[in-house]
Design a protein around this motif. Structure first.
Motif, PDB file in Angstrom:
ATOM      1  N   ARG A  87      -6.048  -6.005 -12.497  1.00  0.00           N
ATOM      2  CA  ARG A  87      -5.576  -6.786 -11.377  1.00  0.00           C
ATOM      3  C   ARG A  87      -6.453  -6.561 -10.154  1.00  0.00           C
ATOM      4  O   ARG A  87      -6.960  -5.462  -9.933  1.00  0.00           O
ATOM      5  N   LEU A  88      -6.623  -7.587  -9.373  1.00  0.00           N
ATOM      6  CA  LEU A  88      -7.282  -7.472  -8.082  1.00  0.00           C
ATOM      7  C   LEU A  88      -6.215  -7.247  -7.017  1.00  0.00           C
ATOM      8  O   LEU A  88      -5.175  -7.908  -7.023  1.00  0.00           O
ATOM      9  N   GLY A  89      -6.467  -6.313  -6.120  1.00  0.00           N
ATOM     10  CA  GLY A  89      -5.530  -6.054  -5.036  1.00  0.00           C
ATOM     11  C   GLY A  89      -5.845  -6.931  -3.841  1.00  0.00           C
ATOM     12  O   GLY A  89      -6.989  -6.991  -3.393  1.00  0.00           O
ATOM     13  N   ILE A  90      -4.846  -7.634  -3.325  1.00  0.00           N
ATOM     14  CA  ILE A  90      -5.035  -8.557  -2.212  1.00  0.00           C
ATOM     15  C   ILE A  90      -4.230  -8.062  -1.009  1.00  0.00           C
ATOM     16  O   ILE A  90      -3.000  -8.011  -1.052  1.00  0.00           O
ATOM     17  N   THR A  91      -4.932  -7.697   0.041  1.00  0.00           N
ATOM     18  CA  THR A  91      -4.282  -7.291   1.285  1.00  0.00           C
ATOM     19  C   THR A  91      -5.277  -7.458   2.423  1.00  0.00           C
ATOM     20  O   THR A  91      -6.475  -7.653   2.190  1.00  0.00           O
ATOM     21  N   ARG A  92      -4.783  -7.378   3.641  1.00  0.00           N
ATOM     22  CA  ARG A  92      -5.628  -7.511   4.816  1.00  0.00           C
ATOM     23  C   ARG A  92      -6.004  -6.131   5.342  1.00  0.00           C
ATOM     24  O   ARG A  92      -5.201  -5.204   5.307  1.00  0.00           O
ATOM     25  N   ALA A  93      -7.228  -6.020   5.857  1.00  0.00           N
ATOM     26  CA  ALA A  93      -7.652  -4.759   6.452  1.00  0.00           C
ATOM     27  C   ALA A  93      -6.737  -4.378   7.602  1.00  0.00           C
ATOM     28  O   ALA A  93      -6.425  -3.184   7.807  1.00  0.00           O
ATOM     29  N   ALA A  94      -6.271  -5.363   8.366  1.00  0.00           N
ATOM     30  CA  ALA A  94      -5.389  -5.080   9.498  1.00  0.00           C
ATOM     31  C   ALA A  94      -4.084  -4.443   9.042  1.00  0.00           C
ATOM     32  O   ALA A  94      -3.516  -3.592   9.737  1.00  0.00           O
ATOM     33  N   THR A  95      -3.604  -4.850   7.861  1.00  0.00           N
ATOM     34  CA  THR A  95      -2.365  -4.283   7.333  1.00  0.00           C
ATOM     35  C   THR A  95      -2.549  -2.801   6.999  1.00  0.00           C
ATOM     36  O   THR A  95      -1.699  -1.962   7.329  1.00  0.00           O
ATOM     37  N   LEU A  96      -3.669  -2.481   6.361  1.00  0.00           N
ATOM     38  CA  LEU A  96      -3.937  -1.084   6.031  1.00  0.00           C
ATOM     39  C   LEU A  96      -4.210  -0.268   7.293  1.00  0.00           C
ATOM     40  O   LEU A  96      -3.796   0.903   7.377  1.00  0.00           O
ATOM     41  N   ALA A 111     -11.949   3.735  -5.403  1.00  0.00           N
ATOM     42  CA  ALA A 111     -12.359   3.843  -6.798  1.00  0.00           C
ATOM     43  C   ALA A 111     -12.839   2.534  -7.387  1.00  0.00           C
ATOM     44  O   ALA A 111     -13.509   2.533  -8.421  1.00  0.00           O
ATOM     45  N   THR A 112     -12.489   1.407  -6.766  1.00  0.00           N
ATOM     46  CA  THR A 112     -12.870   0.103  -7.316  1.00  0.00           C
ATOM     47  C   THR A 112     -13.428  -0.770  -6.205  1.00  0.00           C
ATOM     48  O   THR A 112     -13.107  -0.600  -5.028  1.00  0.00           O
ATOM     49  N   GLN A 113     -14.246  -1.771  -6.611  1.00  0.00           N
ATOM     50  CA  GLN A 113     -15.012  -2.540  -5.632  1.00  0.00           C
ATOM     51  C   GLN A 113     -14.452  -3.921  -5.364  1.00  0.00           C
ATOM     52  O   GLN A 113     -15.168  -4.798  -4.890  1.00  0.00           O
ATOM     53  N   GLY A 114     -13.176  -4.142  -5.663  1.00  0.00           N
ATOM     54  CA  GLY A 114     -12.590  -5.459  -5.474  1.00  0.00           C
ATOM     55  C   GLY A 114     -12.143  -5.711  -4.051  1.00  0.00           C
ATOM     56  O   GLY A 114     -12.474  -4.960  -3.125  1.00  0.00           O
ATOM     57  N   PRO A 115     -11.356  -6.765  -3.842  1.00  0.00           N
ATOM     58  CA  PRO A 115     -10.874  -7.099  -2.494  1.00  0.00           C
ATOM     59  C   PRO A 115     -10.101  -5.964  -1.829  1.00  0.00           C
ATOM     60  O   PRO A 115     -10.210  -5.766  -0.616  1.00  0.00           O
ATOM     61  N   LEU A 116      -9.328  -5.223  -2.614  1.00  0.00           N
ATOM     62  CA  LEU A 116      -8.605  -4.085  -2.051  1.00  0.00           C
ATOM     63  C   LEU A 116      -9.581  -3.051  -1.507  1.00  0.00           C
ATOM     64  O   LEU A 116      -9.383  -2.492  -0.417  1.00  0.00           O
ATOM     65  N   GLY A 117     -10.656  -2.794  -2.238  1.00  0.00           N
ATOM     66  CA  GLY A 117     -11.657  -1.835  -1.793  1.00  0.00           C
ATOM     67  C   GLY A 117     -12.307  -2.269  -0.491  1.00  0.00           C
ATOM     68  O   GLY A 117     -12.524  -1.458   0.417  1.00  0.00           O
ATOM     69  N   ILE A 118     -12.636  -3.559  -0.380  1.00  0.00           N
ATOM     70  CA  ILE A 118     -13.254  -4.073   0.846  1.00  0.00           C
ATOM     71  C   ILE A 118     -12.317  -3.879   2.036  1.00  0.00           C
ATOM     72  O   ILE A 118     -12.721  -3.401   3.106  1.00  0.00           O
ATOM     73  N   ALA A 119     -11.042  -4.256   1.847  1.00  0.00           N
ATOM     74  CA  ALA A 119     -10.074  -4.118   2.936  1.00  0.00           C
ATOM     75  C   ALA A 119      -9.896  -2.657   3.326  1.00  0.00           C
ATOM     76  O   ALA A 119      -9.806  -2.321   4.518  1.00  0.00           O
ATOM     77  N   ALA A 120      -9.839  -1.764   2.326  1.00  0.00           N
ATOM     78  CA  ALA A 120      -9.632  -0.343   2.600  1.00  0.00           C
ATOM     79  C   ALA A 120     -10.805   0.250   3.375  1.00  0.00           C
ATOM     80  O   ALA A 120     -10.621   1.006   4.337  1.00  0.00           O
ATOM     81  N   VAL A 121     -12.035  -0.076   2.945  1.00  0.00           N
ATOM     82  CA  VAL A 121     -13.219   0.455   3.634  1.00  0.00           C
ATOM     83  C   VAL A 121     -13.263  -0.057   5.068  1.00  0.00           C
ATOM     84  O   VAL A 121     -13.519   0.704   6.015  1.00  0.00           O
ATOM     85  N   THR A 122     -12.999  -1.339   5.260  1.00  0.00           N
ATOM     86  CA  THR A 122     -13.037  -1.928   6.597  1.00  0.00           C
ATOM     87  C   THR A 122     -12.009  -1.274   7.520  1.00  0.00           C
ATOM     88  O   THR A 122     -12.313  -0.917   8.664  1.00  0.00           O
ATOM     89  N   ALA A 123     -10.792  -1.105   7.009  1.00  0.00           N
ATOM     90  CA  ALA A 123      -9.737  -0.490   7.817  1.00  0.00           C
ATOM     91  C   ALA A 123     -10.060   0.948   8.167  1.00  0.00           C
ATOM     92  O   ALA A 123      -9.886   1.377   9.316  1.00  0.00           O
ATOM     93  N   ALA A 124     -10.545   1.694   7.189  1.00  0.00           N
ATOM     94  CA  ALA A 124     -10.850   3.104   7.416  1.00  0.00           C
ATOM     95  C   ALA A 124     -11.965   3.268   8.441  1.00  0.00           C
ATOM     96  O   ALA A 124     -11.920   4.154   9.305  1.00  0.00           O
ATOM     97  N   LYS A 125     -12.964   2.427   8.375  1.00  0.00           N
ATOM     98  CA  LYS A 125     -14.082   2.529   9.307  1.00  0.00           C
ATOM     99  C   LYS A 125     -13.633   2.227  10.743  1.00  0.00           C
ATOM    100  O   LYS A 125     -14.115   2.849  11.694  1.00  0.00           O
ATOM    101  N   LYS A 126     -12.717   1.275  10.888  1.00  0.00           N
ATOM    102  CA  LYS A 126     -12.193   0.962  12.211  1.00  0.00           C
ATOM    103  C   LYS A 126     -11.496   2.172  12.829  1.00  0.00           C
ATOM    104  O   LYS A 126     -11.505   2.359  14.051  1.00  0.00           O
ATOM    105  N   LEU A 127     -10.876   2.998  11.970  1.00  0.00           N
ATOM    106  CA  LEU A 127     -10.130   4.162  12.446  1.00  0.00           C
ATOM    107  C   LEU A 127     -10.956   5.439  12.437  1.00  0.00           C
ATOM    108  O   LEU A 127     -10.468   6.497  12.829  1.00  0.00           O
TER     109      LEU A 127
END
Length: 405
Positions: A87-96, A111-127
């Motif tokens: 499954r691909l994880g779908i969420t917004r970086a703002a939510t995380l 651990a994975t490079q899908g949409p969830l990974g992109i959102a997680a990296v973006t959110a973490a970098k903002k913080l």
């Protein structure tokens, strides 16, 4: 001075973002299960962010703690095109970002490079949360098995863009580390895999199970464990077994796992033994009841089944890649062929079937060597790489453009 109820000062809050997790059955989920368990045992707080799994009931998005994690956050899950089991994880970086602002983690491992990974990296970098990633799956090599080989270059470029946004990318073998450097992904660190030698052990060999396979004590069970899919190079396993059976007619081919090729294989080879997905002690008994283990994959980044087979006392035949490149020593604890030498792969299996003394010696040595591959050591390595890596080393890559060069 610490009190009895005080947490150790080095305890960290680690978030793991992944598009696959237990009880899903695959190498990534298996690895992350051991990782979470090991980190929790050391007193770390582990939060898991993952997509809602197939057929999982809808409900509150926040989960209560278990032995594997302190808490989890479940996002929308959509099937991966061409690979619906994942499954691909779908969420917004703002939510995380909002979630992590409430209690900021010390580190994020993606651990994975899908949409969830992109959102997680973006959110973490903002913080300002330190971010590391793992290279668990060779999606660029998988593409040719699903009629999308023309996308391999694009997938490589995407992988380079994604991983170079993180401070370090963890790989399971030194050979894979070289591959990623060739792709332009740096820096990297080797974080290998352990194996549970209490669960997987030769003494779990089961004569009754072997009898249901139609085997007498002296007959050979040739084993395959894994997904029954094109990217696993199953045609080589079939070709190898057919050559072996022509000389050793009472041998049986036992396949454990499921996947899109199962129906076709069962129709073409009704004499093969399809055991389906096995887990826990049942899986351990199946492993230990075999003799020769075929691992024909040329796409796996590691292949946990190789070390599980070694721990179970099987003689592994594999290509000189992934786990075999790290842990198999030719003619000592297993057999391995060059990636471009299919005939040698078959020759190795025939040699084991022809020489019982060699087979038994290799099986015994494989078990002895597997005893050194414990998860405790790998959790140590993960802590060193993820919690102690200078995190700003590559953050200039945040704004790098997506390039096919």
């Amino acid at each position: 001075m610490k009190t009895g109820n005080q947490a150790p000062t080095d305890m960290k809050h680690i978030v793991i973002a992944t598009e696959t997790f237990t009880p899903e059955i695959n190498g990534v989920a298996n690895t992350l299960q051991h990782l979470c368990h090991g980190l929790m045992q050391r007193g770390h707080q582990v939060s898991v962010v993952r997509p809602r799994q197939q057929n999982e009931a809808r409900g509150p998005v926040a989960g209560a703690g278990t032995a594997l994690f302190s808490d989890e956050y479940v996002v929308t899950g959509l099937p991966l095109p061409g690979y619906s089991d994942l499954r691909l994880g779908i969420t917004r970086a703002a939510t995380l970002r909002k979630l992590w602002q409430q209690k900021q983690p010390d580190a994020l491992y993606v651990a994975t490079q899908g949409p969830l990974g992109i959102a997680a990296v973006t959110a973490a970098k903002k913080l300002g949360i330190p971010v590391s990633s793992g290279f668990h799956t060779n999606f660029h090599t998988y593409s040719k098995y699903y009629g999308a080989g023309f996308l391999a270059k694009l997938i490589c470029a995407y992988g380079r863009w994604f991983h170079n946004r993180t401070a370090i990318t963890l790989v399971p073998t030194r050979k894979m580390e070289q591959t990623l450097r060739t792709m332009g992904i740096t820096p990297t660190g080797v974080w290998s895999r352990g194996v549970d030698c209490n669960r997987f052990a030769p003494h779990k060999r089961n004569a009754e199970l072997r009898a249901t396979w139609g085997l007498a004590p002296q007959d050979r069970a040739v084993m395959y464990v894994g997904r029954l899919a094109s990217e696993k190079n199953l045609q080589m396993a079939v070709a190898c077994f057919e050559r072996l059976r022509a000389l050793h007619t009472r041998s049986r081919f036992v396949l454990i796992g499921d996947g899109p090729l199962r129906k076709r294989l069962a129709e073409r080879h009704p004499d093969y033994i399809f055991c389906g997905i096995q887990q826990g002690e049942a899986l351990a008994r199946h492993y230990a009841s075999g003799d020769i283990f075929l691992f024909p994959s040329k796409t796996d980044t590691f292949g946990n089944v190789v070390t599980e087979a070694m721990a179970s006392g099987l003689a592994v035949v594999a290509y000189d890649d992934a786990a075999a490149s790290e842990h198999i020593r030719q003619d000592e604890n297993g057999m391995k062929a060059a990636l471009d030498d299919d005939s040698k792969f078959i020759d190795h299996a025939l040699k084991l079937a022809d020489q019982p003394t060699l087979l038994n010696r290799i099986r015994a040595q494989a078990r002895l060597d597997a005893l050194d591959l414990n998860w405790h050591r790998q959790i140590d390595q993960f802590e060193q790489l993820v919690l102690n890596t200078p995190q700003k080393a590559k953050y200039h890559a945040v704004n790098q453009s997506f390039s096919l060069l």
